[in-house]
Design an enzyme around this catalytic site. Structure first.
Site, PDB file in Angstrom:
ATOM      1  N   HIS A 189       3.232   1.041 -11.147  1.00  0.00           N
ATOM      2  CA  HIS A 189       1.885   0.685 -11.270  1.00  0.00           C
ATOM      3  C   HIS A 189       1.742  -0.121 -12.613  1.00  0.00           C
ATOM      4  O   HIS A 189       2.088   0.400 -13.715  1.00  0.00           O
ATOM      5  CB  HIS A 189       1.063   1.845 -11.194  1.00  0.00           C
ATOM      6  CG  HIS A 189       0.919   2.494  -9.872  1.00  0.00           C
ATOM      7  ND1 HIS A 189       0.570   2.114  -8.642  1.00  0.00           N
ATOM      8  CD2 HIS A 189       1.395   3.723  -9.198  1.00  0.00           C
ATOM      9  CE1 HIS A 189       0.632   2.756  -7.560  1.00  0.00           C
ATOM     10  NE2 HIS A 189       1.185   3.697  -7.996  1.00  0.00           N
ATOM     11  N   CYS A 226       1.416  -5.116 -10.017  1.00  0.00           N
ATOM     12  CA  CYS A 226       0.267  -5.842 -10.215  1.00  0.00           C
ATOM     13  C   CYS A 226       0.354  -6.535 -11.545  1.00  0.00           C
ATOM     14  O   CYS A 226       0.576  -6.152 -12.395  1.00  0.00           O
ATOM     15  CB  CYS A 226      -0.878  -5.203  -9.852  1.00  0.00           C
ATOM     16  SG  CYS A 226      -1.182  -4.161  -8.399  1.00  0.00           S
TER      17      CYS A 226
END
Length: 364
Positions: free
Chosen positions: A103, A145
């Site tokens: 993440h 991301c």
């Protein structure tokens, strides 16, 4: 976790041994009580391939996976008692492939949901590696991301970087496993692996440009990025196996015990023996190839083990006696014998020959 284990399996399949891989897993999903398949990790809902299996060597797991340990790993700043198996033992001739996933966001990647590593942290660590001559080339690949922001601060030479998504853009999973109730692999990694599966051996001519061109928006659903301005070579000339495979050039040692090149000025007869392998010489020494070769049930010619062992024993003994008469040790003679063999055969037999010479060294 399936992302990194999938990449781990791929580089091992292409010849990179565990001794040259540092694997960091922040969570032991295979042993998690919520895992419906204890001891197994899959990257596809069909459960055809267990990524964990029996041959996974994890170097850092759980709470060992920290930002500090990652930076120390890159820069080799450890205490003296730190195990060598958990260190990145590279030099100025090493090509290093670094894959990160998890993440993240703009210029950061999470570790353990408790701390973050910033893009500048990695950039500074790479520069320390450059100053300490710890790499020849680095390929940095990240799936998270806003991944492309993680290499935006790099400033050291010979670094090629690739990311899964642009600034303010998410990276997406490929599919979910309804039995597990979670997504098992991300799209960027999934299609990278799909491309790499086309490489069947280490002689492939596929290049890094082929990989980058394969990762289109239609497949990944985000805009992948590539940074090449720090990299000296054209990506169309960089083979995939330069980073994902273990391709080594074998150079025969043609020097004597004083370091002089014995190839220079040798006659045709000596040159003939240098080009021969130990097995070639064994066959010719028999005087008749039929004495060394026999046909098996499939009409394939195979070497008779006893004849080869006999030839090797006589060759080693005569060479060992000659070395002792010159006052040379067994290692010097072994090096001379090795220089007269083909590189591939030498690689296969070197430990056998070395051990044999040491064991049979006569006592004073």
């Amino acid at each position: 976790m399936a992302n990194v284990l999938s990449m781990y399996r791929t580089v091992k399949r292409l010849g990179i041994p565990d001794s040259q891989i540092i694997l960091m897993l922040s969570d032991d999903v295979s042993c998690n009580s919520r895992n419906l398949f204890p001891g197994a990790v899959f990257n596809n809902k069909d459960h055809m391939l267990d990524l964990y299996g029996e041959s996974v060597e994890v170097d850092y797991r759980g709470y060992e996976v920290t930002v500090e340990n990652f930076i120390r790993l890159l820069t080799d700043r450890w205490d003296e008692d730190h195990p060598k198996s958990k260190r990145l033992l590279t030099n100025e001739n090493s090509n290093i492939f670094i894959y990160m996933t998890g993440h993240g966001g703009a210029d950061f990647l999470k570790f353990q949901d408790a701390e973050e590593i910033a893009s500048l942290d990695i950039a500074n660590a790479f520069h320390q590696m450059y100053e300490k001559k710890r790499y020849n080339e680095i390929f940095f690949m990240i799936d998270t991301c806003q991944a492309n922001t993680m290499y935006s601060k790099f400033y050291s030479p010979n670094i090629l970087a690739c990311g899964s998504s642009e600034f303010e853009e998410s990276s997406y999973s490929h599919h979910s496993d309804v039995e597990l109730g979670v997504a098992v692999i991300d799209r960027f990694t999934y299609y990278s692996l799909e491309f790499l599966e086309n490489i069947k051996d280490k002689t492939s001519n596929l290049t890094m440009k082929d990989l980058f061109d394969y990762l289109t928006f239609d497949k990944v659903h985000s805009h992948t990025g590539v940074r090449t301005d720090l990299f000296k070579r054209n990506v169309s000339d960089v083979l995939i196996t330069d980073f994902f495979g273990n391709v080594q050039e074998i150079i025969p040692d043609l020097s004597d015990s004083d370091g002089n090149n014995i190839k220079h000025g040798i006659n045709d007869e000596e040159d003939y023996y240098i080009e021969k392998t130990v097995l070639d010489l064994a066959i010719e020494a028999s005087g008749n190839s039929s004495d060394v070769l026999e046909e098996n049930k499939t009409n394939t010619l195979v070497l008779k083990e006893n004849d080869i062992n006999k030839y090797l024993h006589n060759t080693i003994k005569s060479g060992h006696d000659a070395a002792n008469s010159k006052g040379e040790g067994p290692i010097t003679w072994w090096k001379t014998l090795a220089s007269t063999t083909n590189g591939v055969i030498f690689t296969t037999l070197c430990f056998i020959l070395y051990k044999f010479v040491i064991v049979t060294e006569p006592k004073n």
